[in-house]
Design a protein around this motif. Structure first.
Motif, PDB file in Angstrom:
ATOM      1  N   ASN A  34       1.898  -1.513   0.823  1.00  0.00           N
ATOM      2  CA  ASN A  34       1.358  -1.251  -0.513  1.00  0.00           C
ATOM      3  C   ASN A  34       2.103  -2.047  -1.583  1.00  0.00           C
ATOM      4  O   ASN A  34       1.494  -2.637  -2.489  1.00  0.00           O
ATOM      5  CB  ASN A  34       1.461   0.242  -0.840  1.00  0.00           C
ATOM      6  CG  ASN A  34       0.461   1.082  -0.078  1.00  0.00           C
ATOM      7  OD1 ASN A  34      -0.473   0.569   0.533  1.00  0.00           O
ATOM      8  ND2 ASN A  34       0.661   2.385  -0.087  1.00  0.00           N
ATOM      9  N   THR A  35       3.432  -2.057  -1.486  1.00  0.00           N
ATOM     10  CA  THR A  35       4.241  -2.752  -2.486  1.00  0.00           C
ATOM     11  C   THR A  35       4.010  -4.251  -2.437  1.00  0.00           C
ATOM     12  O   THR A  35       3.829  -4.903  -3.472  1.00  0.00           O
ATOM     13  CB  THR A  35       5.734  -2.442  -2.266  1.00  0.00           C
ATOM     14  OG1 THR A  35       5.942  -1.031  -2.371  1.00  0.00           O
ATOM     15  CG2 THR A  35       6.592  -3.155  -3.300  1.00  0.00           C
ATOM     16  N   GLY A  38       0.646  -5.534  -3.952  1.00  0.00           N
ATOM     17  CA  GLY A  38       0.454  -5.413  -5.391  1.00  0.00           C
ATOM     18  C   GLY A  38       1.125  -6.548  -6.137  1.00  0.00           C
ATOM     19  O   GLY A  38       1.756  -7.427  -5.557  1.00  0.00           O
ATOM     20  N   SER A  42       4.578  -4.635 -10.693  1.00  0.00           N
ATOM     21  CA  SER A  42       4.325  -3.223 -10.370  1.00  0.00           C
ATOM     22  C   SER A  42       5.074  -2.783  -9.119  1.00  0.00           C
ATOM     23  O   SER A  42       4.824  -1.693  -8.598  1.00  0.00           O
ATOM     24  CB  SER A  42       2.821  -3.000 -10.164  1.00  0.00           C
ATOM     25  OG  SER A  42       2.081  -3.351 -11.314  1.00  0.00           O
ATOM     26  N   SER A  46       5.353   1.005  -7.490  1.00  0.00           N
ATOM     27  CA  SER A  46       4.628   1.210  -6.245  1.00  0.00           C
ATOM     28  C   SER A  46       5.505   1.889  -5.199  1.00  0.00           C
ATOM     29  O   SER A  46       5.108   2.883  -4.582  1.00  0.00           O
ATOM     30  CB  SER A  46       4.112  -0.126  -5.706  1.00  0.00           C
ATOM     31  OG  SER A  46       3.511   0.034  -4.437  1.00  0.00           O
ATOM     32  N   SER A  50       5.367   5.724  -3.745  1.00  0.00           N
ATOM     33  CA  SER A  50       5.191   6.081  -2.332  1.00  0.00           C
ATOM     34  C   SER A  50       6.130   7.207  -1.937  1.00  0.00           C
ATOM     35  O   SER A  50       5.742   8.169  -1.266  1.00  0.00           O
ATOM     36  CB  SER A  50       5.434   4.848  -1.446  1.00  0.00           C
ATOM     37  OG  SER A  50       4.442   3.856  -1.662  1.00  0.00           O
ATOM     38  N   TRP A 110      -2.846   5.728  -3.040  1.00  0.00           N
ATOM     39  CA  TRP A 110      -1.854   5.129  -3.935  1.00  0.00           C
ATOM     40  C   TRP A 110      -1.869   3.610  -3.813  1.00  0.00           C
ATOM     41  O   TRP A 110      -1.827   2.898  -4.821  1.00  0.00           O
ATOM     42  CB  TRP A 110      -0.476   5.681  -3.611  1.00  0.00           C
ATOM     43  CG  TRP A 110       0.635   5.120  -4.450  1.00  0.00           C
ATOM     44  CD1 TRP A 110       1.687   4.372  -4.040  1.00  0.00           C
ATOM     45  CD2 TRP A 110       0.803   5.273  -5.871  1.00  0.00           C
ATOM     46  NE1 TRP A 110       2.509   4.044  -5.097  1.00  0.00           N
ATOM     47  CE2 TRP A 110       1.989   4.593  -6.237  1.00  0.00           C
ATOM     48  CE3 TRP A 110       0.071   5.925  -6.860  1.00  0.00           C
ATOM     49  CZ2 TRP A 110       2.446   4.540  -7.546  1.00  0.00           C
ATOM     50  CZ3 TRP A 110       0.536   5.866  -8.166  1.00  0.00           C
ATOM     51  CH2 TRP A 110       1.704   5.185  -8.497  1.00  0.00           C
ATOM     52  N   GLY A 111      -1.938   3.093  -2.597  1.00  0.00           N
ATOM     53  CA  GLY A 111      -2.010   1.642  -2.410  1.00  0.00           C
ATOM     54  C   GLY A 111      -3.299   1.057  -2.945  1.00  0.00           C
ATOM     55  O   GLY A 111      -3.310  -0.044  -3.508  1.00  0.00           O
ATOM     56  N   ALA A 114      -3.287   0.299  -6.743  1.00  0.00           N
ATOM     57  CA  ALA A 114      -2.152  -0.513  -7.194  1.00  0.00           C
ATOM     58  C   ALA A 114      -2.440  -1.226  -8.498  1.00  0.00           C
ATOM     59  O   ALA A 114      -3.563  -1.642  -8.766  1.00  0.00           O
ATOM     60  CB  ALA A 114      -1.800  -1.546  -6.116  1.00  0.00           C
ATOM     61  N   SER A 323      -4.856  -2.810  -1.294  1.00  0.00           N
ATOM     62  CA  SER A 323      -4.177  -2.528  -0.026  1.00  0.00           C
ATOM     63  C   SER A 323      -5.099  -2.538   1.175  1.00  0.00           C
ATOM     64  O   SER A 323      -4.638  -2.420   2.312  1.00  0.00           O
ATOM     65  CB  SER A 323      -3.482  -1.162  -0.110  1.00  0.00           C
ATOM     66  OG  SER A 323      -4.443  -0.129  -0.185  1.00  0.00           O
TER      67      SER A 323
END
Length: 414
Positions: A34-35, A38, A42, A46, A50, A110-111, A114, A323
Motif C-alpha cells: 500500500n505504501t 501511493g 503520503s 499510509s 496501516s 485503506w490502500g 491512498a 493498490s
C-alpha cells in the motif's frame, strides 16, 4: 511402507502457534505494498494508517465479537485473562484467528483510498469492518453459522468453504474498498476526461516487491492456521498447503509477467507484485483441497486477469484504485471461493460457494455503499483539494516521510 506417526494434540497445537507467529507478516506485506503504490508525499500517513487501522479493527472485534457470533455462548467478558484461559483451546485459537482477520481486512480499503482518504475516515471504516463485518461473516462460516450449515440443512457439500479467508477477509475487504471508492472518488488529475487515465506510478516499487515477497511468508502461516482451526486439517496436510500456496503465488506472478510483457512491451513490476498477491488471495479458500495442477491453473487465472482488470477499471469504469484492491482482493478472493466448489467432489459444494459469493456481493456491497454515503455526509472521507496537493503526510501528520527531498511536483493541478 513406512508408517507415519500419529499427530498428537500437542504437536497440532505447536504447529498452529507456529503458523500464528508468521501469519501477521501478511499484514506487514500488504502495508508495504500500500505504501509503495501511493505517492511519496503520503508514505508516512499510509504506513501509520496501516498500523492504526489494524489496531482499530482488532480492538473493535474484541469489543463486539461476543455479541455477534458463537462466542456469545460465553460471557462477552471472555477476553479477560481468567475467562479467556478457561475456554477450550480450540475456541481460544479460533478467537485469535478472527482477530487476525479483523486486523488484515481494513488494510484493503485503506490502500485503495491512498493519497486522499482521511485517517479519521479510515478509522471509522476499520471499526465497522472489525466490529460488525468480520464477526458477522465468521459467525456465519467459521463458527458454524448458517452458511456453514448449508451442507447439513440443504445437502450443499460441506457448506461454504473458506478456511483462511479468501471471501471473509479478502473479498470482503475488496467489497469495502469498492464501496468506499464509489463514495470517495478518484485522485485529482487521474481522469482528465472520460476514457482517459493518467498514470500515477507508485513512488517506491522496492517496497511493493518486498511487501509481496513478505506476504508469501505470512500467507503460509495464514493458510496453515486457517486449515488447522477451521477445517480441523491434519498436520499431514501442511506440506500440501505450503506447496499449493507457493505454486499459486509463483504461477500468478509468471502469468502477470507474460500478460504485461505482451500488453505493454515490457513487464510491469508493480502489476507483477499485484499478480503474486492475487495468487495468494485465491489460495486461502481451501488450499489443502486443490491438487498441485489445480493450484497452478487457479494461480495462472488470477495472475492473468489481474492486470487486465486494472486497465478495465481505470479506462472503462474510471475507478482509481492505487493498490489494486478490486482485482487483487475482491476478484481473486471470489475466484478462490468459486474454485473451492468447482474442484470439489462433493455434490452441491459449488452451489454453496455461489451462495456465499452472492451474500458478499448482493448484501454487503449495497449495504456498505449506502452506509458510507451517509457517513460521508457527516465525516467526509477525502481531504480537500489543498490537502491532497500538499500531501497526506504534511496535511494530516505535519511532517514528511522524506523531509530531505523535494518529493512532488504540482504540474497535475495547474
Amino acid at each position: 511402507m513406512m508408517q507415519l506417526p500419529t499427530a498428537s494434540a500437542e504437536s497440532t497445537f505447536v504447529m498452529t502457534i507456529a503458523a500464528f507467529l508468521v501469519a501477521p507478516l501478511a499484514l506487514a506485506g500488504i502495508a508495504l505494498v500500500n505504501t509503495g503504490l501511493g505517492r511519496s508525499r503520503s508514505a508516512a500517513q499510509s504506513f501509520l494508517g496501516s498500523l492504526l487501522l489494524s489496531a482499530v479493527g482488532i480492538l473493535s472485534c474484541v469489543l463486539t465479537s461476543g455479541l455477534w457470533h458463537h462466542f456469545g455462548q460465553y460471557p462477552a467478558i471472555a477476553y479477560t485473562a481468567g475467562a479467556f484461559s478457561a475456554l477450550p483451546t480450540h475456541d481460544q485459537l479460533a478467537m485469535a484467528f478472527t482477530l487476525i482477520a479483523a486486523g488484515i481486512a481494513p488494510l484493503i480499503p485503506w490502500g485503495a483510498g491512498a493519497d486522499r482518504l482521511r485517517l479519521s475516515s479510515g478509522i471509522v471504516i476499520a471499526a465497522l469492518i472489525g466490529g460488525v463485518g468480520i464477526p458477522l461473516l465468521t459467525g456465519a462460516t467459521w463458527d458454524g453459522g448458517w452458511l456453514a450449515q448449508l451442507g447439513t440443512h440443504f445437502g450443499l457439500g460441506d457448506g461454504l468453504i473458506d478456511y483462511a479467508g479468501s471471501g471473509i477477509i479478502q473479498a470482503f475487504g475488496g467489497i469495502t474498498a469498492l464501496a468506499m471508492l464509489w463514495v470517495t472518488g478518484s485522485r485529482k488529475g487521474k481522469f482528465p476526461k472520460p476514457g482517459l487515465a493518467t498514470a500515477i506510478p507508485g513512488h517506491q516499487v522496492i517496497y511493493v516487491l518486498f511487501g509481496a515477497f513478505l506476504s508469501l511468508v505470512g500467507w503460509l502461516g495464514l493458510n496453515a492456521a486457517g486449515a488447522l482451526i477451521n477445517s480441523q486439517a491434519s498436520l499431514y496436510a501442511m506440506p500440501v498447503i505450503a506447496l499449493n500456496t507457493v505454486l499459486m503465488a509463483v504461477t500468478a506472478l509468471v502469468a502477470t509477467f507474460i500478460a504485461t510483457r505482451v500488453r505493454f512491451g515490457k513487464p510491469d513490476a508493480s502489476l507483477c507484485a499485484n499478480g503474486w498477491l492475487a495468487g495468494l488471495v485465491a489460495s486461502s479458500a481451501g488450499t489443502q483441497l486443490f491438487t498441485p495442477v489445480q493450484a497452478i491453473l487457479i494461480g495462472a487465472i488470477a495472475g492473468f486477469v489481474t492486470p487486465l482488470l486494472v486497465e478495465v477499471l481505470e479506462l472503462a469504469l474510471s475507478i482509481d484504485d492505487p493498490s489494486g484492491a478490486i482485482p487483487v482482493h475482491l476478484v481473486s478472493g471470489l475466484l478462490g471461493l468459486f474454485c473451492a466448489g468447482l474442484f470439489s467432489a462433493k455434490p452441491g459444494q459449488l452451489i454453496a460457494q455461489l451462495v456465499g459469493m452472492s451474500v458478499l456481493l448482493g448484501l454487503f456491497l449495497p449495504v456498505l455503499y449506502l452506509l458510507f454515503l451517509g457517513i460521508n455526509r457527516i465525516l467526509p472521507f477525502r481531504v480537500d483539494a489543498d490537502g491532497e496537493r500538499l500531501g497526506m503526510d504534511m496535511h494530516e501528520l505535519g511532517g514528511s516521510a522524506y523531509p530531505e527531498f523535494v518529493i512532488h511536483r504540482d504540474d497535475t493541478y495547474r
